[in-house]
Design an enzyme around this catalytic site. Structure first.
Site, PDB file in Angstrom:
ATOM      1  N   TYR A 144       0.862  -1.184   0.000  1.00 16.74           N
ATOM      2  CA  TYR A 144       0.000   0.000   0.000  1.00 16.74           C
ATOM      3  C   TYR A 144       0.896   1.230   0.000  1.00 16.74           C
ATOM      4  O   TYR A 144       1.819   1.342   0.806  1.00 16.74           O
ATOM      5  CB  TYR A 144      -0.885  -0.009   1.247  1.00 16.74           C
ATOM      6  CG  TYR A 144      -1.788   1.196   1.371  1.00 16.74           C
ATOM      7  CD1 TYR A 144      -2.886   1.356   0.534  1.00 16.74           C
ATOM      8  CD2 TYR A 144      -1.548   2.170   2.338  1.00 16.74           C
ATOM      9  CE1 TYR A 144      -3.724   2.453   0.652  1.00 16.74           C
ATOM     10  CE2 TYR A 144      -2.378   3.269   2.468  1.00 16.74           C
ATOM     11  CZ  TYR A 144      -3.467   3.404   1.621  1.00 16.74           C
ATOM     12  OH  TYR A 144      -4.293   4.492   1.750  1.00 16.74           O
ATOM     13  N   ASP A 239       9.464   2.383  -1.071  1.00 13.98           N
ATOM     14  CA  ASP A 239       8.528   3.077  -0.189  1.00 13.98           C
ATOM     15  C   ASP A 239       8.929   2.749   1.240  1.00 13.98           C
ATOM     16  O   ASP A 239       8.572   1.703   1.777  1.00 13.98           O
ATOM     17  CB  ASP A 239       7.098   2.634  -0.486  1.00 13.98           C
ATOM     18  CG  ASP A 239       6.073   3.339   0.395  1.00 13.98           C
ATOM     19  OD1 ASP A 239       6.477   3.999   1.379  1.00 13.98           O
ATOM     20  OD2 ASP A 239       4.870   3.232   0.109  1.00 13.98           O
ATOM     21  N   LYS A 267       6.079   9.114   8.533  1.00 14.35           N
ATOM     22  CA  LYS A 267       6.069   8.536   9.879  1.00 14.35           C
ATOM     23  C   LYS A 267       7.126   9.148  10.786  1.00 14.35           C
ATOM     24  O   LYS A 267       6.948  10.232  11.328  1.00 14.35           O
ATOM     25  CB  LYS A 267       6.256   7.011   9.801  1.00 14.35           C
ATOM     26  CG  LYS A 267       5.339   6.293   8.835  1.00 14.35           C
ATOM     27  CD  LYS A 267       3.912   6.190   9.298  1.00 14.35           C
ATOM     28  CE  LYS A 267       3.078   5.318   8.379  1.00 14.35           C
ATOM     29  NZ  LYS A 267       1.665   5.303   8.713  1.00 14.35           N
TER      30      LYS A 267
END
Length: 429
Positions: A144, A239, A267
């Site tokens: 994702y 990613d 994050k």
């Protein structure tokens, strides 16, 4: 546990927010029941509006690697915010952040700050397409990369949780430009490049899949992708929104010794604030406006308060022995959970990488998306609620990784393992 105030808030929220939440997986649709509403957080714990306290293995979905409300992070934010929340012009902390990221991640010779992981991945594939003059992007089942149109093709994470593999609103013509591969399948990747390699702008991959629970790369798999991209002139995009600064100081690319062309982050580099970034080779990044013709912009990019939170967090994780201690704690937790499950007669397996882990209700090792989705989701639902009742908060989905922080110590891990002994027995029902 009493959840009266959380229930009242959820009732109110459902009339105002789609599903009562601002991000789908928070709604507990995958596990049933209603979400609790947080009031505050400290160290390894979340405290909800009803005063219930939970050992937290989500950490705001990854960024709280130093624990919630760390004093150094809060102090940095308080100091900077007194000078203003947003300027709309360059500030010194942006430069310091760029210096820090490029030092810690050598593959990133230049970076561009953005406001979320989704924005980072969208920008990275635009750059890949613009730099190569090609249109097709390769992604992997179960990975994702945010909710951009190009990524919502057999997506994982919240999409998988909701049982909707493809989202309405994504034009078919755009979806046709996204090619999907099974993760960890060497032959499938080779065959795809043999068929369409000349049209592929880039391959974007979670080097450790964290949105179909936690799936580690098979030996040599990431290098195989690196070799294919090099041979066919495509860009390899890691990613690292989730894995960046979590599985090693230099991310998964350091842990596995792979040099991607572009990387995306989020994050941890925001320390709990909304931050993302993408970076890579200088010749590629210089094609981004205003240096080059590929346009990307953001009003709040490089926000000084967000930079302060991120820099304070990055300073904390550079302490000697930080990652070695986290890895020991993760093994302590996962080994303890496996022992407790075995005592209860429940088949589980765990995957782990430094401060990131996955728990699967199966008696087989999980190395592929198909194996992850074949696990006993019903048992996970029962286990999730049994743990929640005992003050342990796991991801409310069988398809999400868990995270530890440096504040998870012997007390928290022992409590989790003890709680799991009864919870595994309930999961058998």
């Amino acid at each position: 546990m009493n959840h009266t105030l959380s229930h009242d808030l959820f009732v109110r929220a459902q009339t105002l927010l789609p599903g009562g939440v601002n991000s789908p997986v928070r709604a507990f649709k995958s596990v049933g029941g209603e979400p609790f509403f947080a009031q505050r957080a400290e160290g390894a714990y979340l405290i909800d509006v009803d005063g219930n306290r939970y050992v937290d293995y989500i950490g705001s979905w990854g960024p709280m690697i130093a624990g919630h409300a760390h004093p150094q992070v809060l102090d940095a934010v308080a100091q900077v915010m007194r000078d203003g929340l947003s300027f709309g012009v360059p500030n010194a902390l942006e430069v310091t952040m760029a210096e820090t990221l490029t030092r810690l991640v050598p593959s990133c010779e230049m970076v561009r700050m953005v406001n979320s992981g989704t924005e980072a991945t969208l920008s990275a594939i635009r750059l890949a397409r613009g730099a190569t003059g090609r249109n097709k992007i390769v992604k992997f089942e179960g990975c994702y990369h945010g909710h951009g149109d190009s990524f919502l093709v057999k997506a994982g994470s919240g999409m998988l949780t909701l049982g909707v593999p493809d989202s309405p609103g994504v034009p078919k013509a755009l979806a046709d430009l996204t090619l999907t591969l099974p993760y960890n399948d060497f032959d499938a990747a080779t065959q795809l490049f043999e068929l369409a390699g000349a049209d592929i702008a880039g391959v974007i991959v979670e080097p450790i899949v964290g949105n179909a629970n936690c799936i580690l790369p098979r030996d040599g798999y990431l290098q195989h992708l690196r070799d294919l991209c090099t041979r066919y002139g495509a860009l390899l995009i890691f990613d690292e929104v989730m894995t960046g600064f979590r599985v090693a100081l230099g991310g998964a690319q350091q842990r596995y010794g792979i040099t991607p062309d572009l990387s995306t982050f989020g994050k941890i580099i925001g320390g709990g604030m909304p931050v993302g970034a993408y970076g890579g080779r200088r010749d590629l990044m210089q094609q981004i406006a205003p240096s080059g013709p590929i346009y990307q912009a953001g009003t709040l990019s490089g926000n000084p308060v967000a930079m302060a939170a991120g820099l304070a967090t990055l300073a904390l994780i550079q302490a000697p022995g930080f990652y070695e201690k986290l890895e020991r704690r993760t093994h302590q937790l996962c080994d303890g959970l496996e022992d407790a499950a075995r005592e209860a007669g429940v088949a589980i397996t765990t995957n782990r990488s430094c401060a990131m882990f996955g728990l699967f209700f199966t008696d087989r090792n999980v190395e592929t998306f198909a194996e992850a989705t074949a696990c006993d989701v019903g048992a996970f639902r029962r286990f999730f609620h049994a743990m929640l009742r005992r003050g342990v908060y796991l991801a409310p989905s069988a398809y999400e990784a868990g995270f530890l922080s440096s504040m998870h110590g012997d007390i928290e891990i022992s409590h989790t393992i003890e709680a799991s002994r009864e919870a595994f027995r309930e999961a058998r029902a």
